[in-house]
Design a protein around this motif. Sequence first.
Motif, PDB file in Angstrom:
ATOM      1  N   UNK A   1      26.721  62.108  47.784  1.00  0.00           N
ATOM      2  CA  UNK A   1      26.386  61.790  49.159  1.00  0.00           C
ATOM      3  C   UNK A   1      27.370  60.735  49.663  1.00  0.00           C
ATOM      4  N   UNK A   2      27.912  60.949  50.829  1.00  0.00           N
ATOM      5  CA  UNK A   2      28.885  60.049  51.417  1.00  0.00           C
ATOM      6  C   UNK A   2      28.213  59.139  52.434  1.00  0.00           C
ATOM      7  N   UNK A   3      28.587  57.876  52.437  1.00  0.00           N
ATOM      8  CA  UNK A   3      27.983  56.935  53.371  1.00  0.00           C
ATOM      9  C   UNK A   3      28.559  57.114  54.777  1.00  0.00           C
ATOM     10  N   UNK A   4      27.695  56.878  55.743  1.00  0.00           N
ATOM     11  CA  UNK A   4      28.044  56.899  57.153  1.00  0.00           C
ATOM     12  C   UNK A   4      29.103  55.820  57.412  1.00  0.00           C
ATOM     13  N   UNK A   5      30.008  56.058  58.326  1.00  0.00           N
ATOM     14  CA  UNK A   5      31.040  55.064  58.636  1.00  0.00           C
ATOM     15  C   UNK A   5      30.623  54.122  59.752  1.00  0.00           C
ATOM     16  N   UNK A   6      29.442  54.320  60.308  1.00  0.00           N
ATOM     17  CA  UNK A   6      28.969  53.447  61.373  1.00  0.00           C
ATOM     18  C   UNK A   6      28.666  52.058  60.804  1.00  0.00           C
ATOM     19  N   UNK A   7      29.057  51.047  61.534  1.00  0.00           N
ATOM     20  CA  UNK A   7      28.767  49.671  61.141  1.00  0.00           C
ATOM     21  C   UNK A   7      28.383  48.909  62.407  1.00  0.00           C
ATOM     22  N   UNK A   8      27.084  48.806  62.656  1.00  0.00           N
ATOM     23  CA  UNK A   8      26.604  48.125  63.855  1.00  0.00           C
ATOM     24  C   UNK A   8      26.923  46.633  63.795  1.00  0.00           C
ATOM     25  N   UNK A   9      27.165  46.065  64.958  1.00  0.00           N
ATOM     26  CA  UNK A   9      27.449  44.631  65.090  1.00  0.00           C
ATOM     27  C   UNK A   9      26.464  44.007  66.067  1.00  0.00           C
ATOM     28  N   UNK A  10      26.134  42.754  65.838  1.00  0.00           N
ATOM     29  CA  UNK A  10      25.211  42.048  66.728  1.00  0.00           C
ATOM     30  C   UNK A  10      25.742  41.942  68.147  1.00  0.00           C
ATOM     31  N   UNK A  11      27.042  41.824  68.300  1.00  0.00           N
ATOM     32  CA  UNK A  11      27.633  41.568  69.611  1.00  0.00           C
ATOM     33  C   UNK A  11      27.929  42.829  70.418  1.00  0.00           C
ATOM     34  N   UNK A  12      27.532  43.986  69.916  1.00  0.00           N
ATOM     35  CA  UNK A  12      27.744  45.234  70.647  1.00  0.00           C
ATOM     36  C   UNK A  12      27.005  45.136  71.979  1.00  0.00           C
ATOM     37  N   UNK A  13      27.700  45.422  73.067  1.00  0.00           N
ATOM     38  CA  UNK A  13      27.121  45.260  74.403  1.00  0.00           C
ATOM     39  C   UNK A  13      25.923  46.179  74.665  1.00  0.00           C
ATOM     40  N   UNK A  14      25.749  47.212  73.842  1.00  0.00           N
ATOM     41  CA  UNK A  14      24.606  48.111  74.036  1.00  0.00           C
ATOM     42  C   UNK A  14      23.274  47.432  73.694  1.00  0.00           C
ATOM     43  N   UNK A  15      23.288  46.375  72.886  1.00  0.00           N
ATOM     44  CA  UNK A  15      22.039  45.686  72.525  1.00  0.00           C
ATOM     45  C   UNK A  15      22.174  44.171  72.390  1.00  0.00           C
TER      46      UNK A  15
END
Length: 129
Positions: A1-15
């Motif tokens: 199983x391969x890990x997702x490449x998404x890496x959320x950040x606190x400073x993302x303007x969406x949240x």
Amino acid sequence: MRMNKTNFKQYDTRWAKLGYPKSPYFIKQCGCGEVAIANCIIEMEKWKNQTPKTIQPYCVQYAAPNGNGTYFSGIPAMMKHYGMTDVMEHQTMQSLWNEMKKGYRCAILLMGNRKGGDKKTHCTSSAHF
């Protein structure tokens, strides 16, 4: 199983400006625990479309104190809520690495700030997930 490449950040303007748990505190300054959970749960098929914004109501209700940030106990509670049943706490990095070597795992590290502690590991004035 391969890990997702998404890496959320606190400073993302969406949240970044969502209250956490409520105004005047925001995810950008206090939501590291919530973002860490989102980064883990998207690895599971059932939760692959979740983001810090979509899990925010649950995190505020069950893991955020009345001040700012996430309770330390909120991390395992949230992981269990999202179906990660083998939630464990490690007291040493070697113990964590031994567990990670077993295969597909997700880890959330807590970097605490202890007065008089090692300045090299200091992240915030309190702690950081």
